[in-house]
Write a protein that holds these residues in place. Sequence first.
Motif, PDB file in Angstrom:
ATOM      1  N   ASN A  45     -11.292 -29.508  26.433  1.00  0.00           N
ATOM      2  CA  ASN A  45     -10.916 -28.625  25.322  1.00  0.00           C
ATOM      3  C   ASN A  45     -11.675 -27.292  25.331  1.00  0.00           C
ATOM      4  O   ASN A  45     -11.976 -26.724  24.272  1.00  0.00           O
ATOM      5  N   GLY A  64      -7.877 -30.525  33.784  1.00  0.00           N
ATOM      6  CA  GLY A  64      -7.761 -30.913  32.380  1.00  0.00           C
ATOM      7  C   GLY A  64      -8.920 -30.479  31.512  1.00  0.00           C
ATOM      8  O   GLY A  64      -9.148 -31.065  30.447  1.00  0.00           O
ATOM      9  N   LYS A  67      -8.137 -25.952  26.973  1.00  0.00           N
ATOM     10  CA  LYS A  67      -7.080 -25.932  25.966  1.00  0.00           C
ATOM     11  C   LYS A  67      -6.516 -24.518  25.788  1.00  0.00           C
ATOM     12  O   LYS A  67      -5.425 -24.334  25.251  1.00  0.00           O
ATOM     13  N   LYS A  68      -7.287 -23.500  26.274  1.00  0.00           N
ATOM     14  CA  LYS A  68      -6.878 -22.117  26.055  1.00  0.00           C
ATOM     15  C   LYS A  68      -7.493 -21.232  27.126  1.00  0.00           C
ATOM     16  O   LYS A  68      -8.585 -21.523  27.639  1.00  0.00           O
ATOM     17  N   ALA A  88       1.304 -24.116  33.223  1.00  0.00           N
ATOM     18  CA  ALA A  88       0.839 -24.664  31.947  1.00  0.00           C
ATOM     19  C   ALA A  88       1.199 -23.741  30.788  1.00  0.00           C
ATOM     20  O   ALA A  88       1.576 -24.203  29.700  1.00  0.00           O
ATOM     21  N   LYS A  91       4.971 -23.999  30.076  1.00  0.00           N
ATOM     22  CA  LYS A  91       5.327 -25.276  29.445  1.00  0.00           C
ATOM     23  C   LYS A  91       4.765 -25.406  28.030  1.00  0.00           C
ATOM     24  O   LYS A  91       5.024 -26.394  27.351  1.00  0.00           O
ATOM     25  N   GLU A  93       1.620 -25.810  27.336  1.00  0.00           N
ATOM     26  CA  GLU A  93       0.518 -26.775  27.362  1.00  0.00           C
ATOM     27  C   GLU A  93      -0.844 -26.102  27.213  1.00  0.00           C
ATOM     28  O   GLU A  93      -1.856 -26.789  27.079  1.00  0.00           O
ATOM     29  N   LEU A  94      -0.857 -24.777  27.222  1.00  0.00           N
ATOM     30  CA  LEU A  94      -2.100 -24.029  27.216  1.00  0.00           C
ATOM     31  C   LEU A  94      -1.964 -22.837  26.275  1.00  0.00           C
ATOM     32  O   LEU A  94      -1.013 -22.070  26.371  1.00  0.00           O
ATOM     33  N   GLU A  95      -2.898 -22.708  25.335  1.00  0.00           N
ATOM     34  CA  GLU A  95      -2.926 -21.525  24.470  1.00  0.00           C
ATOM     35  C   GLU A  95      -3.451 -20.337  25.263  1.00  0.00           C
ATOM     36  O   GLU A  95      -4.151 -20.511  26.263  1.00  0.00           O
TER      37      GLU A  95
END
Length: 300
Positions: A45, A64, A67-68, A88, A91, A93-95
């Motif tokens: 994260n 993984g 998160k951003k 990502a 999709k 999946e990523l900010e």
Amino acid sequence: MSKLISLKQAISEYVNDGDVVYAAGFTHLIPFAAGHEIIRQGKKNLTLARATPDLIYDQMVAAGCAKKVIFSYMGNPGVGSLRIVRAALEKGELEWEEYSHFGMITRLQAGAAGLPFLPMNQTGATSLEQSNPLIKRIPDPYGGKDVIVVPALNPDVAIVHVQRADKNGNAHLWGIIGEQKEAAFAAQKVILTAEEIVDESVIRSDPNRTMIPANIVDAVCHVPYASHPSYSQGYYDRDNEFYLAWDKISESQESVKAYLDEWVYGVEDRAAYWEKLGAKTHDRLKVEAQYSEKINYGKY
């Protein structure tokens, strides 16, 4: 007091899940070893900030960790797209937050100065203003045209690779200078990795080259070859072959996983990684010595 610790310990103590992490360096002195250690320790994260994400953030997103991402230019330099980060983002999946190069550096300068924001001249990148609500226009209080303002960026941790440092964290770097100084002064914590650990007298012999002072550094780690496949001026060259290879590796999840398993999870540390690269790669990346002229600082 010495701040010299292992990179493993530094990442464990100073990088926490959910942190904003700034891995500094513009094409040069990119702290890949620290990125790999973050992956090995399974940090999650994270908000990954960089002016030029490069392959280090492609690998960390693939593992993984993120998160951003906060960035300006993004790509595999001289080759093409960062396939993993781009996929990502597409999709959802990523900010993400995107700025111009100057916008990103201005954010760090504001953070380093303890200011909430800083102004900059209008640019031609008006589409960035439309896609990023944190980029704002405000009136010039002196009656000129509107100016752009961007908020301060104060990373939880800045990671900076340098050519040499003393055990207290006074650091010399030369060659292409990116945003290392601004990132270090803006951050709450600073981890230095260094090609060499030298006596304080070496640092004092050329004080103008001390870009990072000890008083803002929390950890110093002796990590030779820490920026491969990037380069460290005077120590080893950029591994252009790997940048080309990564473009192929990143085409599939299977090949990316195989790479991470072998070259990140499968080695204990950077020393083992460098040894695994082998003598042929070592020889290919060697650089010839080319010294600058001496400087006479005088005696007083």
